[in-house]
Design an enzyme around this catalytic site. Structure first.
Site, mmCIF file in Angstrom:
data_model
loop_
_atom_site.group_PDB
_atom_site.id
_atom_site.type_symbol
_atom_site.label_atom_id
_atom_site.label_comp_id
_atom_site.label_asym_id
_atom_site.label_seq_id
_atom_site.Cartn_x
_atom_site.Cartn_y
_atom_site.Cartn_z
ATOM 1 N N TYR A 215 78.489 100.955 36.038
ATOM 2 C CA TYR A 215 77.941 101.498 37.280
ATOM 3 C C TYR A 215 76.634 100.768 37.599
ATOM 4 C CZ TYR A 215 77.490 104.808 41.057
ATOM 5 O OH TYR A 215 77.394 105.354 42.315
ATOM 6 N N ARG A 268 77.651 101.715 53.494
ATOM 7 C CA ARG A 268 76.269 101.682 52.976
ATOM 8 C C ARG A 268 76.331 101.671 51.451
ATOM 9 N NH1 ARG A 268 72.441 104.779 50.937
ATOM 10 N NH2 ARG A 268 73.844 106.574 50.881
ATOM 11 N N LYS A 286 82.281 104.966 39.726
ATOM 12 C CA LYS A 286 81.929 106.387 39.698
ATOM 13 C C LYS A 286 82.934 107.178 38.863
ATOM 14 C CE LYS A 286 78.643 108.750 42.006
ATOM 15 N NZ LYS A 286 77.306 108.279 42.349
ATOM 16 N N GLU A 357 81.137 109.083 49.067
ATOM 17 C CA GLU A 357 80.179 108.182 48.422
ATOM 18 C C GLU A 357 79.812 107.021 49.344
ATOM 19 O OE1 GLU A 357 77.765 106.945 45.194
ATOM 20 O OE2 GLU A 357 78.922 108.783 45.455
ATOM 21 N N ASP A 358 78.521 106.803 49.519
ATOM 22 C CA ASP A 358 77.988 105.639 50.227
ATOM 23 C C ASP A 358 78.527 105.486 51.649
ATOM 24 O OD1 ASP A 358 76.384 105.109 48.124
ATOM 25 O OD2 ASP A 358 77.419 103.329 47.419
ATOM 26 N N ASP A 380 77.735 112.941 47.010
ATOM 27 C CA ASP A 380 76.820 112.694 45.900
ATOM 28 C C ASP A 380 75.516 112.073 46.363
ATOM 29 O OD1 ASP A 380 76.179 112.653 43.070
ATOM 30 O OD2 ASP A 380 76.394 110.483 43.213
ATOM 31 N N ASP A 381 75.554 111.226 47.402
ATOM 32 C CA ASP A 381 74.326 110.598 47.889
ATOM 33 C C ASP A 381 73.343 111.637 48.402
ATOM 34 O OD1 ASP A 381 75.343 107.880 47.583
ATOM 35 O OD2 ASP A 381 76.673 108.412 49.230
ATOM 36 N N ASN A 535 68.174 102.291 44.974
ATOM 37 C CA ASN A 535 69.020 101.361 44.231
ATOM 38 C C ASN A 535 69.412 100.202 45.136
ATOM 39 O OD1 ASN A 535 69.479 102.493 41.567
ATOM 40 N ND2 ASN A 535 70.526 104.167 42.600
#
Length: 691
Positions: A215, A268, A286, A357-358, A380-381, A535
């Site tokens: 990850y 993203r 993930k 996610e993202d 999760d973000d 990140n």
């Protein structure tokens, strides 16, 4: 002799052939006739060109040609047969003589779906045409772009001639990834392709060392290069071209009992921007953590990318890119497509956890709010990062000798007003409300939010509602001075004297030496807490080494990406990582085992409260904000337990978990741990297809 042959003629062509075989006088007559004599001969509605030097035998071929006049004869074109000797008509559209092919026109296969893709004899990879993808049930199992054998050959030969030009791991845009980390990623991927049981055994036994490889930060480098690293399909691909087909496509996935799905649209990816279908690397990484950290069974997880196009022109121009070469769809069309995807996967796997996610800021919160009350969905973000940040602040307070209730007395400056940043702010504010008995408005007064234009105040036009409630009142005079829209970070730090500094902007080194030394100077009553959570490493607001040196070792630090230990004043400082893997595996495990049907904010808050209680005395003495990751499976199990108990307060727990919960915490924990996948070789038996 003229015998007219028309559709209505009682003297049909078949009868004429039979008659001619017995009437020699007719045979001789026909074989001597030239086309000039038959330039106006009618045969049904077909047309043939007239040519004066060709002899036609009007019995042999029934091929029609379509035209109408000017030297074109309406009728059948004839060629030789055993009854007549004549010259074949030789215009350009006459095909060559028929010859049976030695090659079969199609190859029969006995495999479909994933089994076909794993068969090296029949597999075409990305060159399966659309019709075969449907017919052979591989639609959705391959990237959307359809290639061909020539392009596949070119791809291979380019690598044969020289190593493929990957973006170097040390590239400044990525940061924190080395060539050695990339080498180890390749090693682990090859192992996973060969033997997943061994892969997860190795990952479980070496989790702290290998988590940064599967990850963050290595996964950022993987995603940037994913179209060049692609070797075999993993997960599922849905795209704009699959409209109306997703409900059937999900049945191409071989697993009937999927427990967890992680999906991205690639818009993203970390701090790297729009990577299109290359973003699939994130769900894959993930879910490796789901399996290693929370014990999800590897064949019951599903990584997914939804290809809605990409605005990354460099990718669209790359001949080896496997996604759609079009701009991203937006608006109603976008949400309609995501609705179809969610409906399809939830129809087949209604009990699965669906993690977003993202997704880009303009869609992330909208999608969460759209589905969160209907399915087992979380982002999760937004939510995982928020719970992780709050848990880390509770842990930091413990390490500096304060109770977790002291969160209500903190002054927080946050740089970054996107969905992730504001999710963190909102979660901390609710922690303040709970600890201090504050109203939502009172808790909001403890925050100062900045974006690329400086301090955000209520004078800013078109602020999203989730930002507006934390905006300062421009011109207001209070204990921290006068609020001024657009103030710089250094000005805000000097005026507000924050105790907590959060970085979620993804814009690089915003926490300069001047900012950090000013914060340290003003933190008289407690040590400064600094969390640069962006990140990957290159997007971090500062490093651990910088923060420690600029505060003379006083700072309590945690970062979003891993940082090496720092030696200062004869002491080695281990760095805490504010990594979502502390939270999301346990939350997902508890929600899935508890069959809670939705994931509430209370469940996430409880996870944030539990995590700091798992810190040891050594963690506190070493100035850590989080417990050690080498106990990650134990951490996930305990978070899952508390998540289930919190869900039970609202009557959300069902199935076996409800039965075990009624028997007490010990019985529930036993059930959780025995439900977690443990990589071991099991005894195998063969079941015939018909059984």
């Amino acid at each position: 002799m003229m015998i007219p042959l028309t559709r209505s003629s009682p003297f049909g062509l078949r009868n004429l052939c039979g008659a001619l075989s017995h009437l020699g006088e007719i045979r001789s007559t026909f074989c001597s006739i030239t086309s000039s004599k038959y330039s106006d001969m009618h045969f049904g509605n077909s047309l043939i060109p007239s040519k004066s030097n060709s002899t036609i035998c009007p019995i042999l071929s029934r091929r029609r040609v379509v035209s109408s006049a000017n030297g074109i004869t309406r009728g059948f074109r004839f060629s030789q047969c055993q009854h007549f000797h004549s010259t074949i008509y030789d215009d350009a559209d006459v095909p060559p003589p028929y010859e049976p092919s030695e090659e079969k026109p199609a190859t029969v296969v006995t495999k479909m779906g994933v089994d076909l893709l794993h068969d090296p004899w029949s597999n075409k990879g990305t060159a399966f045409p659309a019709s075969e993808r449907d017919r052979l049930r591989v639609r959705g199992l391959l990237p959307p772009a359809i290639t061909n054998l020539d392009l596949q050959t070119r791809r291979f030969m380019e690598e044969w001639e020289k190593p493929r030009e990957l973006i170097p791991p040390e590239d400044v845009k990525l940061g924190g990834v080395t060539t050695e980390m990339a080498r180890r990623w390749f090693l682990l991927q090859n192992l996973q392709d060969r033997n997943e049981t061994l892969f997860y055994k190795v990952l479980n036994d070496n989790f702290v060392e290998m988590a940064p490889i599967v990850y963050t930060p290595t996964v950022g480098w993987v995603c940037v290069n994913y179209h060049k690293l692609y070797r075999r399909p993993r997960g599922m691909y849905f795209s704009v071209e699959d409209r109306g087909q997703m409900a059937s496509m999900v049945y191409n996935w071989p697993q009937n009992d999927v427990a967890a799905i992680v999906v991205t649209d690639g818009s993203r990816i970390l701090g790297l921007g729009d990577l299109g279908v290359n973003g699939l690397g994130i769900p894959i990484g993930k879910l490796d953590l789901y399996c290693a950290a929370a014990g999800f069974t590897p064949n019951k997880v599903l990584p997914v990318v939804i290809d809605v196009g990409t605005n990354n022109q460099e990718l669209r121009d790359d001949p080896f890119y496997y996604g759609l070469r079009q701009p991203r769809i937006q608006g109603y069309e976008y949400y309609e497509l995501i609705d179809e995807f969610v409906t399809a996967v939830m129809a087949r796997w209604p009990n699965a956890v669906l993690q977003f996610e993202d997704f880009s800021t303009n869609h992330a919160l909208n999608l969460l709010n759209r589905y969160r009350d209907h399915h087992l969905v979380f982002n999760d973000d937004i939510q995982g990062t928020a719970a992780t940040a709050l848990a880390g602040l509770y842990g930091a307070l413990r390490s500096i000798g304060l109770p977790t209730s002291a969160i209500s007395k903190q002054r927080v400056v946050c740089v970054g007003a996107g969905s992730a940043g504001m999710g963190v702010v909102d979660m901390i504010a609710r922690g303040m409300e709970k600890a201090g008995g504050f109203s939502a408005d009172a808790a909001a007064r403890n925050f100062w939010i900045l974006n690329n234009e400086g301090l955000i105040t209520s004078d800013r036009p078109d602020l999203p509602s989730y930002v507006k409630k934390f905006a300062r009142n421009n011109g207001e005079s209070n204990a921290q001075g006068v609020e001024k829209d657009g103030e710089s970070l250094l000005e805000v730090v000097n005026r507000v004297k924050p105790t907590i500094l959060l970085g979620l902007a993804g814009a690089g080194r915003l926490f300069t030496k001047e900012v950090i030394t000013a914060m340290n100077k003003h933190c008289v009553d407690q040590r400064p807490i600094i969390f640069p959570m962006s990140n990957p490493t290159s997007k971090m607001e500062c490093t651990n080494d910088e923060a420690l040196r600029w505060t003379n070792g006083r700072v309590l630090f945690a970062s979003g990406s891993p940082q090496p230990p720092v030696s200062l004043k004869g002491h080695t400082w281990r760095t805490s990582q504010a990594n979502n893997m502390y939270i999301f595996p346990g939350v997902a495990l508890g929600a899935w085992l508890g069959e809670t049907r939705t994931i509430s904010e209370a469940m996430l808050m409880r996870a944030a409260e539990v995590l700091p209680t798992l810190m040891t005395a050594d963690d506190i003495n070493e100035n850590q904000a989080y417990p050690k990751l080498n106990n990650i499976r134990e951490i996930s199990a305990k978070i899952a337990l508390e998540v289930i108990k919190e869900a039970d307060k609202n009557g959300q727990v069902h199935g076996k978990a409800a039965v075990k919960l009624a028997l007490g915490d010990a019985a529930l924990m036993h059930y959780i741990k025995h439900s977690m996948y443990n990589p071991q070789y099991a005894s195998l038996v063969h079941r015939p297809e018909a059984v």
